[in-house]
Design a protein around this motif. Structure first.
Motif, PDB file in Angstrom:
ATOM      1  N   GLU A  33       0.837  -1.184   0.000  1.00 60.80           N
ATOM      2  CA  GLU A  33       0.000   0.000   0.000  1.00 60.80           C
ATOM      3  C   GLU A  33       0.879   1.244   0.000  1.00 60.80           C
TER       4      GLU A  33
ATOM      5  N   GLY B 206      -8.399   2.370   5.028  1.00 62.12           N
ATOM      6  CA  GLY B 206      -8.859   1.013   5.245  1.00 62.12           C
ATOM      7  C   GLY B 206      -9.609   0.469   4.040  1.00 62.12           C
ATOM      8  N   LEU B 207     -10.455   1.293   3.440  1.00 61.29           N
ATOM      9  CA  LEU B 207     -11.175   0.875   2.241  1.00 61.29           C
ATOM     10  C   LEU B 207     -10.219   0.667   1.073  1.00 61.29           C
TER      11      LEU B 207
ATOM     12  N   ARG C 163      -7.128  -0.312   1.301  1.00 65.84           N
ATOM     13  CA  ARG C 163      -6.446  -1.582   1.561  1.00 65.84           C
ATOM     14  C   ARG C 163      -7.327  -2.766   1.168  1.00 65.84           C
ATOM     15  N   ASP C 164      -8.589  -2.733   1.546  1.00 65.84           N
ATOM     16  CA  ASP C 164      -9.501  -3.832   1.217  1.00 65.84           C
ATOM     17  C   ASP C 164      -9.640  -4.021  -0.293  1.00 65.84           C
ATOM     18  N   ASP C 165      -9.815  -2.908  -1.005  1.00 65.20           N
ATOM     19  CA  ASP C 165      -9.990  -3.004  -2.461  1.00 65.20           C
ATOM     20  C   ASP C 165      -8.694  -3.378  -3.161  1.00 65.20           C
TER      21      ASP C 165
ATOM     22  N   LEU D 132      -6.507  -5.452  -1.979  1.00 65.01           N
ATOM     23  CA  LEU D 132      -6.429  -6.909  -1.834  1.00 65.01           C
ATOM     24  C   LEU D 132      -7.345  -7.600  -2.835  1.00 65.01           C
ATOM     25  N   ARG D 133      -8.522  -7.033  -3.089  1.00 66.87           N
ATOM     26  CA  ARG D 133      -9.422  -7.622  -4.093  1.00 66.87           C
ATOM     27  C   ARG D 133      -8.767  -7.625  -5.466  1.00 66.87           C
TER      28      ARG D 133
END
Length: 257
Positions: free
Chosen positions: A208, A222-223, A225-227, A229-230
């Motif tokens: 990141e 945080g969002l 990071r989540d996306d 990973l997707r």
């Protein structure tokens, strides 16, 4: 259907500011590239790149955000130079409204495709200053994420209704930023991820942004990071294009007469 890159210029930053683990000694050229998507139901540009007033747009940024840059022809100039019929251009679909994605709107009198969350950000946040200047007089084509979940993202917008271009929300860099998925008839698939990561290293190294840049650049790290990973999970099945990685556009043709 087909895709073409319109490289409008670059600006310079250090790899250490681009992704976690990057070297301060290494300089990176950040791309400012528009992508022309040609479709039988009408064409779209994904982002607009640098415009003819890019110098003024950079000068309007806080001093710490200004960087050495090199401008090529604008998207508008490149379309005209290659004899493109602008009657087929339905608009500019923005991944988000930061200056280096919208500067070129100053020469493109076509609708701006944007969702409600990003339009609110663009109209209220300091990061939308250039957007507010260059979008004056443009028709706003607002869309909604009224489609089903798509590739792990909670909702979607199918631009043409045929599954070839699908937009999903990625609300972490800005409050309405998006990812644009493109599936060509050849079977080749692309994901234009805007500034989810600035360089492809973010995908390949699972890296990141550095902590300081996450705090400065992202509305919700945080969002992001989540996306991220997707998208890392999808890297083996499609060509991922971070908006500012020059090398990520390799393999996408340039316009020719």
């Amino acid at each position: 259907m087909s895709l073409y890159q319109l490289p409008t210029g670059t600006y310079e930053t250090r790899a250490a500011f681009a992704f976690k683990g990057g070297s301060f000694r290494e300089k990176r050229r950040f791309a400012a590239t528009a992508t022309l998507l040609r479709h039988p139901k009408g064409d779209l540009l994904i982002d607009a790149g640098f415009g003819s007033h890019v110098a003024a747009h950079i000068q309007s940024l806080p001093r710490m955000e200004r960087a050495p840059y090199q401008a090529n022809g604008t998207a508008s100039e490149q379309l005209d130079a290659h004899g493109y019929d602008r009657g087929g251009l339905r608009g500019v679909l923005l991944t988000h409204s930061h200056w280096d994605h919208v500067s070129g709107l100053d020469g493109l009198q076509v609708p701006v495709w944007i969702n409600e969350g990003e339009l609110r950000y663009a109209n209220e946040h300091r990061g939308g200053k250039v957007f507010r200047a260059v979008s004056a007089g443009h028709r706003i084509q607002q869309y909604e994420f009224d489609g089903p979940a798509y590739l792990g993202f909670s909702s979607s917008f199918d631009v043409y209704g045929d599954g070839s271009v699908v937009v999903v929300p990625a609300r972490g860099h800005t409050t309405g930023s998006v990812i644009v998925f493109v599936a060509l008839p050849t079977g080749r698939r692309y994901a234009f991820i805007g500034d989810l990561t600035w360089q492809i290293d973010g995908i390949r190294r699972r890296a990141e942004r550095p902590l300081l840049m996450r705090k400065l650049a992202d509305t919700d790290p945080g969002l992001v990071r989540d996306d991220l990973l997707r998208m890392i999970a999808l890297a083996d099945v499609m060509h991922i294009v971070p908006a500012h990685d020059v090398t990520a556009y390799e393999g996408i043709s340039r316009l020719s007469n």
